[in-house]
Scaffold this motif. Sequence first.
Motif, PDB file in Angstrom:
ATOM      1  N   GLY A 188       5.889  -2.838   0.618  1.00  0.00           N
ATOM      2  CA  GLY A 188       5.138  -2.581  -0.596  1.00  0.00           C
ATOM      3  C   GLY A 188       5.948  -1.688  -1.517  1.00  0.00           C
ATOM      4  O   GLY A 188       6.692  -0.825  -1.050  1.00  0.00           O
ATOM      5  N   LEU A 242      -0.374   1.535  -6.262  1.00  0.00           N
ATOM      6  CA  LEU A 242      -0.405   1.759  -4.813  1.00  0.00           C
ATOM      7  C   LEU A 242      -1.306   0.745  -4.115  1.00  0.00           C
ATOM      8  O   LEU A 242      -0.980   0.248  -3.032  1.00  0.00           O
ATOM      9  CB  LEU A 242      -0.887   3.172  -4.504  1.00  0.00           C
ATOM     10  CG  LEU A 242       0.183   4.246  -4.313  1.00  0.00           C
ATOM     11  CD1 LEU A 242      -0.462   5.590  -4.032  1.00  0.00           C
ATOM     12  CD2 LEU A 242       1.139   3.893  -3.192  1.00  0.00           C
ATOM     13  N   ALA A 252       0.630  -2.353  -3.917  1.00  0.00           N
ATOM     14  CA  ALA A 252       1.709  -2.220  -2.937  1.00  0.00           C
ATOM     15  C   ALA A 252       1.192  -2.361  -1.512  1.00  0.00           C
ATOM     16  O   ALA A 252       1.912  -2.832  -0.627  1.00  0.00           O
ATOM     17  CB  ALA A 252       2.410  -0.869  -3.117  1.00  0.00           C
ATOM     18  N   MET A 253      -0.073  -1.958  -1.269  1.00  0.00           N
ATOM     19  CA  MET A 253      -0.633  -1.958   0.079  1.00  0.00           C
ATOM     20  C   MET A 253      -1.494  -3.181   0.372  1.00  0.00           C
ATOM     21  O   MET A 253      -2.012  -3.311   1.486  1.00  0.00           O
ATOM     22  CB  MET A 253      -1.466  -0.691   0.295  1.00  0.00           C
ATOM     23  CG  MET A 253      -0.676   0.607   0.264  1.00  0.00           C
ATOM     24  SD  MET A 253       0.571   0.710   1.572  1.00  0.00           S
ATOM     25  CE  MET A 253      -0.460   0.665   3.048  1.00  0.00           C
ATOM     26  N   THR A 283       6.335  -1.004   5.418  1.00  0.00           N
ATOM     27  CA  THR A 283       7.253  -0.147   4.669  1.00  0.00           C
ATOM     28  C   THR A 283       6.733   0.001   3.246  1.00  0.00           C
ATOM     29  O   THR A 283       6.367  -0.990   2.615  1.00  0.00           O
ATOM     30  CB  THR A 283       8.666  -0.752   4.632  1.00  0.00           C
ATOM     31  OG1 THR A 283       9.139  -0.953   5.959  1.00  0.00           O
ATOM     32  CG2 THR A 283       9.635   0.164   3.886  1.00  0.00           C
ATOM     33  N   LEU A 284       6.692   1.230   2.746  1.00  0.00           N
ATOM     34  CA  LEU A 284       6.237   1.501   1.382  1.00  0.00           C
ATOM     35  C   LEU A 284       7.341   2.246   0.648  1.00  0.00           C
ATOM     36  O   LEU A 284       7.774   3.316   1.082  1.00  0.00           O
ATOM     37  CB  LEU A 284       4.956   2.341   1.402  1.00  0.00           C
ATOM     38  CG  LEU A 284       4.400   2.802   0.053  1.00  0.00           C
ATOM     39  CD1 LEU A 284       4.007   1.612  -0.820  1.00  0.00           C
ATOM     40  CD2 LEU A 284       3.209   3.739   0.260  1.00  0.00           C
ATOM     41  N   CYS A 306       8.392   4.030  -2.932  1.00  0.00           N
ATOM     42  CA  CYS A 306       7.778   4.609  -4.133  1.00  0.00           C
ATOM     43  C   CYS A 306       8.864   5.211  -5.023  1.00  0.00           C
ATOM     44  O   CYS A 306       9.584   6.114  -4.593  1.00  0.00           O
ATOM     45  CB  CYS A 306       6.784   5.706  -3.757  1.00  0.00           C
ATOM     46  SG  CYS A 306       5.459   5.172  -2.655  1.00  0.00           S
ATOM     47  N   ILE A 332      -0.763   9.308  -0.828  1.00  0.00           N
ATOM     48  CA  ILE A 332       0.400   8.822  -0.076  1.00  0.00           C
ATOM     49  C   ILE A 332       0.343   9.322   1.374  1.00  0.00           C
ATOM     50  O   ILE A 332       0.633   8.570   2.313  1.00  0.00           O
ATOM     51  CB  ILE A 332       1.702   9.269  -0.769  1.00  0.00           C
ATOM     52  CG1 ILE A 332       1.878   8.513  -2.097  1.00  0.00           C
ATOM     53  CG2 ILE A 332       2.915   9.022   0.129  1.00  0.00           C
ATOM     54  CD1 ILE A 332       3.036   9.005  -2.944  1.00  0.00           C
ATOM     55  N   LEU A 338      -2.281   7.257   3.217  1.00  0.00           N
ATOM     56  CA  LEU A 338      -1.799   5.916   3.551  1.00  0.00           C
ATOM     57  C   LEU A 338      -0.891   5.959   4.775  1.00  0.00           C
ATOM     58  O   LEU A 338      -0.964   5.092   5.653  1.00  0.00           O
ATOM     59  CB  LEU A 338      -1.051   5.315   2.361  1.00  0.00           C
ATOM     60  CG  LEU A 338      -1.885   4.990   1.123  1.00  0.00           C
ATOM     61  CD1 LEU A 338      -0.992   4.494  -0.011  1.00  0.00           C
ATOM     62  CD2 LEU A 338      -2.964   3.956   1.440  1.00  0.00           C
ATOM     63  N   LYS A 339      -0.025   6.982   4.839  1.00  0.00           N
ATOM     64  CA  LYS A 339       0.867   7.108   5.996  1.00  0.00           C
ATOM     65  C   LYS A 339       0.068   7.296   7.277  1.00  0.00           C
ATOM     66  O   LYS A 339       0.339   6.644   8.301  1.00  0.00           O
ATOM     67  CB  LYS A 339       1.817   8.286   5.800  1.00  0.00           C
ATOM     68  CG  LYS A 339       2.810   8.467   6.948  1.00  0.00           C
ATOM     69  CD  LYS A 339       3.418   9.864   6.988  1.00  0.00           C
ATOM     70  CE  LYS A 339       2.447  10.885   7.534  1.00  0.00           C
ATOM     71  NZ  LYS A 339       3.103  12.181   7.866  1.00  0.00           N
ATOM     72  N   VAL A 356       2.679   3.733   8.091  1.00  0.00           N
ATOM     73  CA  VAL A 356       3.683   3.021   7.297  1.00  0.00           C
ATOM     74  C   VAL A 356       4.921   3.897   7.112  1.00  0.00           C
ATOM     75  O   VAL A 356       4.814   5.113   6.935  1.00  0.00           O
ATOM     76  CB  VAL A 356       3.090   2.592   5.934  1.00  0.00           C
ATOM     77  CG1 VAL A 356       2.651   3.798   5.125  1.00  0.00           C
ATOM     78  CG2 VAL A 356       4.041   1.726   5.149  1.00  0.00           C
ATOM     79  N   THR A 382       7.463   5.331   4.870  1.00  0.00           N
ATOM     80  CA  THR A 382       7.389   5.552   3.423  1.00  0.00           C
ATOM     81  C   THR A 382       8.674   6.201   2.921  1.00  0.00           C
ATOM     82  O   THR A 382       9.162   7.164   3.512  1.00  0.00           O
ATOM     83  CB  THR A 382       6.183   6.463   3.086  1.00  0.00           C
ATOM     84  OG1 THR A 382       5.003   5.899   3.645  1.00  0.00           O
ATOM     85  CG2 THR A 382       6.016   6.593   1.579  1.00  0.00           C
TER      86      THR A 382
END
Length: 267
Positions: free
Chosen positions: A90, A157, A160-161, A167-168, A170, A189, A192-193, A198, A200
């Motif tokens: 993402g 975001l 992206a998700m 994998t993200l 930014c 963020i 989300l982790k 993910v 990041t």
Amino acid sequence: MKVSRLAQDITLKELSLGYPGKVLMANLNAVLPAGKISVILGGSGCGKSTLLRHILGLNVPVSGEIFLGETNLTKLKDEDELRLIRTRMGVLFQDGAMLGSLTLGENVALPLQEHTELPDVIIEEVVNMKLRMVGLGEFTHYFPNQLSGGMRKRAGLARAMVMDPTTLLCDEPSSGLDPITAADLDQLILKLKETFNVTTVVVTHDLDSLFNIADHVVVLHQGRCLYQGDLDGLRDSDDEYLIDFLERRPTIIDNSMARSVKFRSRL
């Protein structure tokens, strides 16, 4: 080709990157750990955003290799394989990169429409869930120009998700935001982790964001990796550039101002 649904390390081996006639970074070695937030720091033009483009496979390295887990991304020649890898990545772009002619919901739905065969009713359900996740559940039918900069970043975001990536990436997520909105984005963020485990990677100049979210730090300077490690090691470094960077010390003296001061002192 099977693509892992688990977070994986991103490994850079002897990586040199840049553009025709200009090498920005040479012999870069670094490991961005799985399931953690790695922050990429460095001065403007040092190659931070270019590194993200290389991880995505949008640019070809001058030399060296990039691994996602055991997969050597730089050796992938089949476009379908690279496309499959990208569905597990993402990306949050600097300005959110929303298409102005589409509503928020339509923007977030694009990856699902492009890469899956899900029926429209399921896509709508997933989109609504992702927008609620970033606090924009009531804005599905709004257009990007009807939203604030912070809301567009949050929408970015959500998009992206939307494919549940491992994998993200930014690129300057807090740029142009006020301190409170930037802090809110930091917390998102982090959430989300923790929720999705993910890997990041965040490119930023925002020192507050650095200390709020970073598990791992990579500092790029003058074409090389100047530092990689945790925040404690970064704080304890005695490198002059790192000290100047973290303390925001100016390094350029305006010569015309200096001459003016000297002239006035003689009067």
